[in-house]
Design a protein around this motif. Structure first.
Motif, PDB file in Angstrom:
ATOM      1  N   ALA A  92       0.821  -1.197  -0.076  1.00  0.00           N
ATOM      2  CA  ALA A  92      -0.015   0.012   0.277  1.00  0.00           C
ATOM      3  C   ALA A  92       0.924   1.119  -0.132  1.00  0.00           C
ATOM      4  N   VAL A  93       0.160   2.316  -0.075  1.00  0.00           N
ATOM      5  CA  VAL A  93       1.030   3.643  -0.058  1.00  0.00           C
ATOM      6  C   VAL A  93       0.421   4.001   1.439  1.00  0.00           C
ATOM      7  N   TYR A  94       1.863   4.337   2.328  1.00  0.00           N
ATOM      8  CA  TYR A  94       1.561   4.595   3.636  1.00  0.00           C
ATOM      9  C   TYR A  94       1.786   6.071   3.906  1.00  0.00           C
ATOM     10  N   SER A  95       0.737   6.714   4.596  1.00  0.00           N
ATOM     11  CA  SER A  95       0.825   8.038   5.136  1.00  0.00           C
ATOM     12  C   SER A  95       1.085   8.066   6.253  1.00  0.00           C
ATOM     13  N   CYS A  96       1.577   9.131   6.922  1.00  0.00           N
ATOM     14  CA  CYS A  96       1.459   9.610   8.239  1.00  0.00           C
ATOM     15  C   CYS A  96       0.642  11.001   8.284  1.00  0.00           C
ATOM     16  N   ALA A  97      -0.045  10.913   9.381  1.00  0.00           N
ATOM     17  CA  ALA A  97      -1.033  12.373   9.846  1.00  0.00           C
ATOM     18  C   ALA A  97      -0.823  12.821  10.996  1.00  0.00           C
ATOM     19  N   ALA A  98      -1.117  14.078  11.318  1.00  0.00           N
ATOM     20  CA  ALA A  98      -1.157  14.659  12.560  1.00  0.00           C
ATOM     21  C   ALA A  98      -2.546  15.110  12.957  1.00  0.00           C
ATOM     22  N   ARG A  99      -2.944  14.993  14.327  1.00  0.00           N
ATOM     23  CA  ARG A  99      -4.445  15.428  14.809  1.00  0.00           C
ATOM     24  C   ARG A  99      -4.189  16.008  16.017  1.00  0.00           C
ATOM     25  N   ASN A 100      -4.771  17.156  15.971  1.00  0.00           N
ATOM     26  CA  ASN A 100      -4.994  17.984  17.738  1.00  0.00           C
ATOM     27  C   ASN A 100      -6.021  16.897  17.940  1.00  0.00           C
ATOM     28  N   PRO A 101      -5.301  16.771  19.251  1.00  0.00           N
ATOM     29  CA  PRO A 101      -5.845  15.723  20.402  1.00  0.00           C
ATOM     30  C   PRO A 101      -7.535  15.949  20.620  1.00  0.00           C
ATOM     31  N   THR A 102      -7.975  17.196  20.269  1.00  0.00           N
ATOM     32  CA  THR A 102      -9.284  17.719  20.605  1.00  0.00           C
ATOM     33  C   THR A 102     -10.282  17.710  19.395  1.00  0.00           C
ATOM     34  N   HIS A 103      -9.338  17.058  18.197  1.00  0.00           N
ATOM     35  CA  HIS A 103     -10.206  16.856  17.071  1.00  0.00           C
ATOM     36  C   HIS A 103     -10.570  15.324  16.862  1.00  0.00           C
ATOM     37  N   ALA A 104     -11.749  15.188  16.225  1.00  0.00           N
ATOM     38  CA  ALA A 104     -11.899  13.786  15.995  1.00  0.00           C
ATOM     39  C   ALA A 104     -11.383  13.191  14.818  1.00  0.00           C
ATOM     40  N   GLN A 105     -10.890  14.198  13.567  1.00  0.00           N
ATOM     41  CA  GLN A 105     -10.087  13.824  12.366  1.00  0.00           C
ATOM     42  C   GLN A 105      -8.974  14.297  12.492  1.00  0.00           C
ATOM     43  N   TYR A 106      -8.133  13.723  11.593  1.00  0.00           N
ATOM     44  CA  TYR A 106      -6.779  14.141  11.416  1.00  0.00           C
ATOM     45  C   TYR A 106      -6.704  15.369  10.605  1.00  0.00           C
ATOM     46  N   ASP A 107      -5.803  16.310  11.064  1.00  0.00           N
ATOM     47  CA  ASP A 107      -5.816  17.528  10.416  1.00  0.00           C
ATOM     48  C   ASP A 107      -4.622  17.602   9.341  1.00  0.00           C
ATOM     49  N   TYR A 108      -3.869  17.157   9.321  1.00  0.00           N
ATOM     50  CA  TYR A 108      -2.734  17.339   8.328  1.00  0.00           C
ATOM     51  C   TYR A 108      -1.980  15.817   7.846  1.00  0.00           C
ATOM     52  N   TRP A 109      -1.663  15.779   6.619  1.00  0.00           N
ATOM     53  CA  TRP A 109      -1.419  14.390   5.968  1.00  0.00           C
ATOM     54  C   TRP A 109       0.017  14.660   5.347  1.00  0.00           C
ATOM     55  N   GLY A 110       0.799  13.639   5.185  1.00  0.00           N
ATOM     56  CA  GLY A 110       1.821  13.593   4.145  1.00  0.00           C
ATOM     57  C   GLY A 110       1.630  13.203   3.016  1.00  0.00           C
ATOM     58  N   GLN A 111       2.324  12.903   2.066  1.00  0.00           N
ATOM     59  CA  GLN A 111       2.165  12.627   0.573  1.00  0.00           C
ATOM     60  C   GLN A 111       2.349  11.107   0.509  1.00  0.00           C
ATOM     61  N   GLY A 112       2.984  10.265   1.351  1.00  0.00           N
ATOM     62  CA  GLY A 112       2.762   8.900   1.408  1.00  0.00           C
ATOM     63  C   GLY A 112       4.034   8.250   0.879  1.00  0.00           C
ATOM     64  N   THR A 113       4.287   7.067   1.066  1.00  0.00           N
ATOM     65  CA  THR A 113       5.492   6.456   0.670  1.00  0.00           C
ATOM     66  C   THR A 113       5.078   4.797   0.361  1.00  0.00           C
ATOM     67  N   GLN A 114       5.468   4.615  -1.082  1.00  0.00           N
ATOM     68  CA  GLN A 114       4.924   3.163  -1.240  1.00  0.00           C
ATOM     69  C   GLN A 114       5.842   1.958  -0.688  1.00  0.00           C
ATOM     70  N   VAL A 115       5.050   0.842  -0.034  1.00  0.00           N
ATOM     71  CA  VAL A 115       5.596  -0.154   0.328  1.00  0.00           C
ATOM     72  C   VAL A 115       4.996  -1.420  -0.250  1.00  0.00           C
ATOM     73  N   THR A 116       5.884  -1.953  -0.952  1.00  0.00           N
ATOM     74  CA  THR A 116       5.133  -3.417  -2.044  1.00  0.00           C
ATOM     75  C   THR A 116       6.107  -4.457  -1.306  1.00  0.00           C
ATOM     76  N   VAL A 117       5.207  -5.529  -1.089  1.00  0.00           N
ATOM     77  CA  VAL A 117       5.806  -6.828  -0.234  1.00  0.00           C
ATOM     78  C   VAL A 117       5.347  -7.910  -1.514  1.00  0.00           C
ATOM     79  N   SER A 118       6.540  -8.515  -2.001  1.00  0.00           N
ATOM     80  CA  SER A 118       6.465  -9.582  -2.839  1.00  0.00           C
ATOM     81  C   SER A 118       6.270 -10.956  -2.174  1.00  0.00           C
ATOM     82  N   SER A 119       5.549 -12.031  -2.755  1.00  0.00           N
ATOM     83  CA  SER A 119       5.216 -13.111  -2.299  1.00  0.00           C
ATOM     84  C   SER A 119       6.514 -14.023  -2.560  1.00  0.00           C
TER      85      SER A 119
END
Length: 119
Positions: A92-119
Motif C-alpha cells: 500500500a501507500v503509507y501516509s502519516c497524519a497529525a491530529r489535534n487531540p481535541t479533534h476527531a479527524q486528522y488535520d494534516y497529511w503527508g504525501q505517502g510512501t510506497q511499500v510493496t511486499v512480494s510473495s
C-alpha cells in the motif's frame, strides 16, 4: 501548521522488515497525536496505528497487531512505523497524519510512501 514527509518505503519480500519515518515541521509537533494510514490499490484508506502526543498510548489495526510498532521522538519531530514479518497484503501507500487531540479527524497529511511486499 504541520508539514509531514514520509520516507523508508520500498520493495521487500514477504517476511522482511521495513521502518517508515515521518518528519514533521512546525513548532507544536509534540502536541499532536500522530497516526499511520495506508491505502492499497482499489481500496479505501485504512487506519494502521496511532500514538498519543506523549507516546504513552498506542493503538493498532487488528491486521498489524504484533507485527507493527509505532513510536515517536518529539525532540526530532518524527514518528516511526516499524513493520516486521511483512505480508503481500501489506502492500500500500503509507501516509502519516497529525491530529489535534481535541479533534476527531486528522488535520494534516503527508504525501505517502510506497511499500510493496512480494510473495
Amino acid at each position: 501548521q504541520v508539514q509531514l514527509v514520509e520516507s523508508g518505503g520500498g520493495l521487500v519480500q514477504a517476511g522482511d522488515s521495513l521502518r517508515l519515518s515521518c518528519a514533521a515541521s512546525g513548532r507544536t509537533f509534540s502536541s499532536y497525536a500522530m497516526g499511520w494510514f495506508r491505502q492499497a490499490p482499489g481500496k479505501e484508506r485504512e487506519f494502521v496505528a496511532g500514538i498519543f502526543p506523549s507516546g504513552t498510548w498506542t493503538n493498532y489495526a487488528d491486521s498489524v497487531k504484533g507485527r507493527f510498532t509505532i513510536s515517536r521522538d518529539n525532540a526530532k519531530k518524527s514518528v516511526y512505523l516499524q513493520m516486521n514479518n511483512l505480508k503481500p497484503e501489506d502492500t500500500a501507500v503509507y501516509s502519516c497524519a497529525a491530529r489535534n487531540p481535541t479533534h476527531a479527524q486528522y488535520d494534516y497529511w503527508g504525501q505517502g510512501t510506497q511499500v510493496t511486499v512480494s510473495s
